[in-house]
Motif scaffolding. Sequence first.
Motif, mmCIF file in Angstrom:
data_model
loop_
_atom_site.group_PDB
_atom_site.id
_atom_site.type_symbol
_atom_site.label_atom_id
_atom_site.label_comp_id
_atom_site.label_asym_id
_atom_site.label_seq_id
_atom_site.Cartn_x
_atom_site.Cartn_y
_atom_site.Cartn_z
ATOM 1 N N LEU A 79 6.318 17.224 15.647
ATOM 2 C CA LEU A 79 6.520 18.085 16.002
ATOM 3 C C LEU A 79 7.002 19.192 15.821
ATOM 4 O O LEU A 79 6.623 19.782 16.489
ATOM 5 N N PRO A 80 8.117 19.409 14.516
ATOM 6 C CA PRO A 80 8.545 20.770 14.266
ATOM 7 C C PRO A 80 7.629 21.671 13.759
ATOM 8 O O PRO A 80 7.746 22.849 14.131
ATOM 9 N N ARG A 81 6.231 20.958 13.585
ATOM 10 C CA ARG A 81 5.109 21.581 13.102
ATOM 11 C C ARG A 81 4.211 22.004 14.119
ATOM 12 O O ARG A 81 3.169 22.614 14.412
ATOM 13 N N ALA A 84 4.320 24.223 21.373
ATOM 14 C CA ALA A 84 3.113 23.812 22.155
ATOM 15 C C ALA A 84 3.593 24.752 23.509
ATOM 16 O O ALA A 84 4.352 24.997 24.068
ATOM 17 N N PRO A 157 6.908 28.755 12.316
ATOM 18 C CA PRO A 157 5.454 29.010 11.729
ATOM 19 C C PRO A 157 5.272 27.415 12.042
ATOM 20 O O PRO A 157 6.089 26.268 11.562
ATOM 21 N N ARG A 158 4.043 27.361 12.939
ATOM 22 C CA ARG A 158 3.427 26.714 13.396
ATOM 23 C C ARG A 158 1.691 25.746 12.653
ATOM 24 O O ARG A 158 1.797 27.358 12.192
ATOM 25 N N GLU A 159 2.081 24.620 12.534
ATOM 26 C CA GLU A 159 1.033 24.384 11.693
ATOM 27 C C GLU A 159 -0.682 23.833 13.051
ATOM 28 O O GLU A 159 -1.345 24.255 12.701
ATOM 29 N N SER A 188 -3.493 33.030 9.771
ATOM 30 C CA SER A 188 -2.225 32.936 8.711
ATOM 31 C C SER A 188 -2.436 30.918 8.679
ATOM 32 O O SER A 188 -1.874 30.850 8.115
ATOM 33 N N GLY A 189 -3.110 30.990 9.071
ATOM 34 C CA GLY A 189 -4.004 29.219 9.266
ATOM 35 C C GLY A 189 -3.554 28.044 9.922
ATOM 36 O O GLY A 189 -4.133 27.331 9.549
ATOM 37 N N THR A 190 -2.787 29.028 11.310
ATOM 38 C CA THR A 190 -2.384 28.146 12.256
ATOM 39 C C THR A 190 -3.852 27.406 12.942
ATOM 40 O O THR A 190 -4.888 28.510 13.222
ATOM 41 N N THR B 11 -7.206 24.090 5.009
ATOM 42 C CA THR B 11 -6.549 24.807 5.364
ATOM 43 C C THR B 11 -4.776 25.144 6.126
ATOM 44 O O THR B 11 -4.835 26.529 5.985
ATOM 45 N N VAL B 17 3.192 28.445 6.279
ATOM 46 C CA VAL B 17 2.800 27.541 7.430
ATOM 47 C C VAL B 17 3.494 26.473 6.983
ATOM 48 O O VAL B 17 4.360 25.443 7.944
ATOM 49 N N SER B 128 10.616 19.803 21.299
ATOM 50 C CA SER B 128 11.185 20.165 20.139
ATOM 51 C C SER B 128 11.063 20.254 19.095
ATOM 52 O O SER B 128 10.549 20.602 17.665
#
Lengths: 336, 296
Positions: A79-81, A84, A157-159, A188-190, B11, B17, B128
């Motif tokens: 979840l840190p990545r 939502a 930054p998220r994936e 950016s690849g997300t 990707t 990221v 979170s």
Amino acid sequence: MPDGGLAIQTRGLTKVFGRQTVVNGIDLSVPRGSVFGFLGPNGSGKTTSIRMLLGLASATSGEISVLGQQMPKRAGTVLPRVGALIEGPGFYPFLSGTANLRRLDSADRFAQSSTRTVRVGEALERVGLTHAAGKKVRAYSLGMKQRLGIANALLTPRELIVLDEPTNGLDPQGTREVRNLVRSLTASGTTVFVSSHLLAEIEQMCTHAAVMRSGHLVAQGSLDELRQAGQARVRVLTPDPGAARRVLAQLGLAADADASDTHPLDGETVTAPLDAGQDGDGAIGPGTLADRPLDPEHIVAALVAGGVRVRGFAVERATLEDLFVALTGEGFDVAQ
Amino acid sequence: MSHSDEADSPTASGARVTQPLTRRPTAGWALMGSELAVLFRRRRTWVMLLALALIPVLVAVAVRISSAGSSGRGPAFIDQISQNGLFVALVALTICIPLFLPLTVGVVAGDTIAGEANLGTLRYLLVSPVGRVRLLVVKFVAAMAFCLAATVVVVLAGVLIGAALFQVGPVTLLSGDTIGVGQAGLRALLIAGYVTVSLLGLTAIGLFVSTLTDIPVGAMAATVVISIVSQVLDSLPQLDALHPWLFSHYWLDFADLLRQPIEWSSFGSNALLQLGYVAVFGALAYGRFASKDVLS
């Protein structure tokens, strides 16, 4: 099951509330780097699916992997990545926009407190809320809250970013901004997983889509694949409708019984579904059309050989909109 | 642990990221600080603390202007106020314990989970992510902090208004010994501690009730009602056997701390009882919340 190339993968994901099966054995495959539209009318099970993906609700059965890891078992590292926005924004009305974001950021143990102020400021700027950052959220409009919710998803930054109905409450300009934001994220690849009950909103930004109906996944694939899968129809304009029907029947095409529009000069339009795609339980795959010897030129040749005066001929494929309506039903008949 | 499968993903190999996972998680104290800040910066909390502070003020002013002398009626220690202002704190606590303190604690404890659910912030905290156990612990500790703040506010306000309106001097204890003003202040804080501990059982009950609903007002009301029911049961002599198990049983027994030497037994049995309630209702809250579908 976890597949590194997929941002989200589910197998037979099912959720039963009491006696009602809200999500019924869906197999989602969301490729990394895609903008994945999750479509379906209100009440079709989208939000429940999203809640299960994020570990908020437990699945009755089935498996989920997000970013290559099992959910909800590995929620602490997954979840840190993931950012939502789930079923509308949720904030403390008595705190300012900035204070709200700081609060949610401090809940993330992977988020650095030393950069919190900077990151919160950047996220607010990205959604255009800098001017209202110090205002209490109580004074925000729905659209501003929605933006704040998106800002929350962008704090680190998220994936993968999951946006459930992100354009709810936004004006057309806000909708456009969300679209641009999503584009800049994918650059950016997300991976962006965005749900909506409005196809038009999503069609322009998605690379992939899935369609839900009454808890079932009725279609899934890249947009091109989905367009391909729309039922193609043969349309013949001829003064010899009877002969045309006969020839089409010989080719295995069932012409529609009712004569469509008649033209005083050119004759009648005969249409027939070019049986592509929608077989049985609904999974639509690419290439069904190519497997058959029914190329348009073959049909025309057969018609001409059968003495049909062909004055117009077309193979028409349904638009995505048509497909969406065909899959989910029209109007207000909310899925049960 | 999770880096390997990321590396071969085509990707998601951008450095930006994958950045979040190169750090180790912190202990999570930031959320505790944030929780306390949200609780104590909230206007509602201030209003409740202010209302509690008003009670010793009302008591002191009433005693001061009535000057009718001791009638022998009213809460314990009320006769002593005119001789020694420090007793305002004790009288105020005695008045607050049956209703006002449970009321405010019920509001805070009942709001813990249900309040977040109602605002829609619960789902955002959980993704979170905050582990559900961590959230329960943070919420309980914050509610505990409120219990302490509430009782300390009553005691402090009582001591201050007592000192302002009456003479303050050495205090004669229930055992007949006399202690100085400084000592007496310490005893007052000790009593605040006793009352705080007394409220922990109710706090745990409130936390549990709060996991049952998405409507904070319902959880608050239920918690307050439970505290009243417990006190009613405690006053029925027919239910004698039940009394030592009621969380409100020792609520007013802080007088034992006013003996020389201090009589710790009621403090001990109270603490043990409250701990039992915290354990039971903490476990129930965990059992309910850990597997709950968050649909708010």
